[in-house]
Design an enzyme around this catalytic site. Structure first.
Site, mmCIF file in Angstrom:
data_model
loop_
_atom_site.group_PDB
_atom_site.id
_atom_site.type_symbol
_atom_site.label_atom_id
_atom_site.label_comp_id
_atom_site.label_asym_id
_atom_site.label_seq_id
_atom_site.Cartn_x
_atom_site.Cartn_y
_atom_site.Cartn_z
ATOM 1 N N PHE A 117 0.808 -1.225 0.000
ATOM 2 C CA PHE A 117 0.000 0.000 0.000
ATOM 3 C C PHE A 117 0.838 1.272 0.000
ATOM 4 O O PHE A 117 0.428 2.310 0.503
ATOM 5 C CB PHE A 117 -1.047 -0.012 1.130
ATOM 6 N N CYS B 156 -14.794 1.755 -0.746
ATOM 7 C CA CYS B 156 -14.495 1.805 0.693
ATOM 8 C C CYS B 156 -13.640 2.993 1.122
ATOM 9 O O CYS B 156 -14.089 3.809 1.924
ATOM 10 C CB CYS B 156 -13.817 0.508 1.114
HETATM 11 C C1 UDX Z 1 -10.221 -1.996 0.507
HETATM 12 C C2 UDX Z 1 -9.466 -2.691 1.646
HETATM 13 O O1 UDX Z 1 -8.214 -3.163 1.151
HETATM 14 C C3 UDX Z 1 -10.290 -3.834 2.212
HETATM 15 O O2 UDX Z 1 -9.618 -4.422 3.320
HETATM 16 C C4 UDX Z 1 -11.643 -3.286 2.662
HETATM 17 O O3 UDX Z 1 -12.464 -4.329 3.151
HETATM 18 C C5 UDX Z 1 -12.336 -2.581 1.508
HETATM 19 O O4 UDX Z 1 -11.482 -1.553 0.985
HETATM 20 P P1 UDX Z 1 -10.698 -2.482 -2.075
HETATM 21 O O5 UDX Z 1 -11.452 -1.191 -2.093
HETATM 22 O O6 UDX Z 1 -11.279 -3.680 -2.730
HETATM 23 O O7 UDX Z 1 -10.375 -2.921 -0.562
HETATM 24 O O8 UDX Z 1 -9.307 -2.202 -2.814
HETATM 25 P P2 UDX Z 1 -7.761 -2.060 -2.441
HETATM 26 O O9 UDX Z 1 -7.041 -3.170 -3.097
HETATM 27 O O10 UDX Z 1 -7.531 -1.876 -1.016
HETATM 28 O O11 UDX Z 1 -7.407 -0.716 -3.225
HETATM 29 C C6 UDX Z 1 -8.101 0.496 -2.958
HETATM 30 C C7 UDX Z 1 -7.586 1.611 -3.820
HETATM 31 O O12 UDX Z 1 -6.277 1.974 -3.412
HETATM 32 C C8 UDX Z 1 -7.476 1.313 -5.309
HETATM 33 O O13 UDX Z 1 -7.941 2.430 -6.050
HETATM 34 C C9 UDX Z 1 -6.010 1.106 -5.551
HETATM 35 O O14 UDX Z 1 -5.594 1.423 -6.856
HETATM 36 C C10 UDX Z 1 -5.411 2.064 -4.543
HETATM 37 N N1 UDX Z 1 -4.049 1.711 -4.122
HETATM 38 C C11 UDX Z 1 -3.830 0.580 -3.396
HETATM 39 C C12 UDX Z 1 -2.996 2.563 -4.437
HETATM 40 O O15 UDX Z 1 -3.190 3.594 -5.094
HETATM 41 N N2 UDX Z 1 -1.750 2.237 -3.993
HETATM 42 C C13 UDX Z 1 -1.494 1.120 -3.266
HETATM 43 O O16 UDX Z 1 -0.326 0.911 -2.887
HETATM 44 C C14 UDX Z 1 -2.565 0.256 -2.964
#
Ligand code: UDX
Length: 430
Positions: free
Chosen positions: A249, A260
């Protein structure tokens, strides 16, 4: 056990499918006739890898059923999960109308004893409100306990996450509720955190906001690296090797989206303000997230200047992240709207999200392959890091593009390699 799951979004449907697959009898309750009719035939309202197969298998085995009726399901269930949506309201606070509507219907149909477990992400105090509604509308001879069991699954890996959670949080008030939830989760390997209902409610917001904070930190660093002449990918790689920090992340890009993080960070800001405590960190996380996509758009606008009007721009990826067709709060939307507003003609390709994207971005053109998106475009933008974009035939892309210009919002390519191939390449934070 007999379970009722109210709601068939990502959380509800995955919960219903997984617990049915573990041998329970699960009734999944919805309120949209067309969606329930489709689910009965195994047609899902969204794309999630592997889910359709599990749903169909359990429909066939009659462990899983879909219905509009609370009457025949709630009265039978040992545990009733509330997993309906809690979108942002205009004030940023979570809109709890679906939760309370479902609770009232549950209450009116309670018979004997049931454990009402909230899986929806809800502000602190909501489960107490749920208990009040249950008490108000339940028949006299029915009894219940409440529990908070927040869900941490990610879209795209929802089945894996549900079966292999880092932790299972169980917020309860007594032993009976705790034991029922421990029994239900027995086949799932995970670290159990047994706590109070209020703490369970906060854990969910804390987890999502912490992850959003890591992303905003990476994006703030990316903006700093761009002016300082450093490479954010290497910076994150290096700091991520510190076990206290970790690499996950910390990928800089065009900001977080989805159903979320944006709504939960907003809701935490609203809650902090309501409780008159500091929201400064949470607000900054949200602010930086906006800056991430604004900074990306600014680079494109600066590069084209007045020539953006009428320029054809190819876009690869629209979904808020790979392996989903979800467009909710996808950063592609404000980026594309801003470019279209300045007169650009956008031609986009996404492997799964086209249908949903057409609702949020109705005026742009959609094509069937990344190469079609590149054809005669003045620049190509990478907005979602789908695997299939990582090893494109870049020589072919270069020939198809009118000008070999790439704005990579997800840093899927190496700047040095792109330069040697003859591209004018803009990464993010490098
Ligand atoms: C998230 C949480 O991870 C999960 O535990 C919770 O239950 C719901 O919200 P999700 O929304 O499915 O899950 O996606 P996630 O994989 O966490 O990514 C969220 C957003 O962050 C995406 O737009 C992704 O592109 C962005 N992201 C993620 C980044 O920009 N950089 C990163 O390093 C990781």
């Amino acid at each position: 056990m007999k379970l009722a799951v109210i709601g068939h979004g990502y959380v509800g449907l995955v919960t219903a499918a997984v617990f049915a697959d573990l041998g329970n009898t699960v009734f999944c309750v919805g309120r949209t006739p067309q969606k329930i009719a489709n689910l009965k035939k195994g047609i899902l309202p969204f794309f999630e890898p592997g889910l359709e197969e599990v749903v169909k298998r359990n429909l066939q085995a009659r462990r899983l059923s879909f219905t509009l009726s609370y009457e025949e399901t709630v009265s039978e269930a040992d545990i009733i999960f509330i997993s309906v949506g809690t979108p942002s309201s205009a004030s940023g606070e979570a809109d709890l109308s679906s939760v309370f509507e479902a609770t009232e219907k549950i209450a009116k149909n309670l018979r004997g004893f049931s454990l009402i477990t909230c899986k929806s992400t809800v502000p602190v105090g909501t489960n107490r409100e749920i208990a009040k509604i249950l008490n108000k509308f339940k028949p006299k001879n029915a009894s219940f306990e409440i529990a908070s069991c927040p869900e941490f699954l990610r879209e795209g890996t929802a089945l894996y996450d549900t079966l292999n959670p880092d932790r299972i949080v169980i917020g309860v008030e007594n032993r009976k509720a705790r034991d029922m939830l421990l029994e239900l989760h027995k086949p799932i390997n995970g670290h159990f955190v047994i706590t109070t209902i209020e703490t369970a409610e906060v854990i969910k917001y804390a987890a999502n906001t912490m992850l959003a904070t890591k992303i905003s930190f990476a994006n703030a660093m990316a903006m700093f690296c761009e002016v300082a002449g450093a490479d954010v990918e290497q910076v994150m790689e290096a700091i991520g090797l510190d076990q206290r920090i970790g690499r996950q992340f910390l990928s800089a890009g065009i900001g977080y989206g989805g159903s979320c993080f944006p709504k939960d960070v907003k809701a935490l800001v609203a809650m902090a303000r309501r409780y008159k405590t500091s929201d400064v960190l949470f607000s900054a996380v949200e602010e930086i997230n906006k800056l991430a996509y604004l900074n990306f758009t600014k680079k494109i606008v600066k590069f084209f200047g007045s020539k953006l009007k009428g320029a054809k721009i190819g876009v690869l990826g629209l979904a808020f992240k790979p392996n989903t067709d979800d467009m909710r709060d996808a950063p592609s939307i404000p980026i594309i709207n801003s470019l279209v507003g300045k007169g650009a003609k956008v031609v986009a390709f996404d492997p799964k999200a086209k249908e949903n994207a057409q609702k949020s971005l109705p005026t742009i053109s959609y094509v069937k392959s990344p190469y079609e998106a590149a054809q005669d475009a003045q620049a190509l933008l990478i907005l979602t890091e789908w695997n299939e974009f990582k090893q494109l035939d870049l020589e072919k892309i270069k020939k198809l593009l009118k000008k070999p210009v790439i704005f990579d919002g997800r840093n899927i390519y190496e700047p040095g390699k792109m330069k040697s191939l003859g591209f004018t390449y803009f990464g993010t934070g490098r």
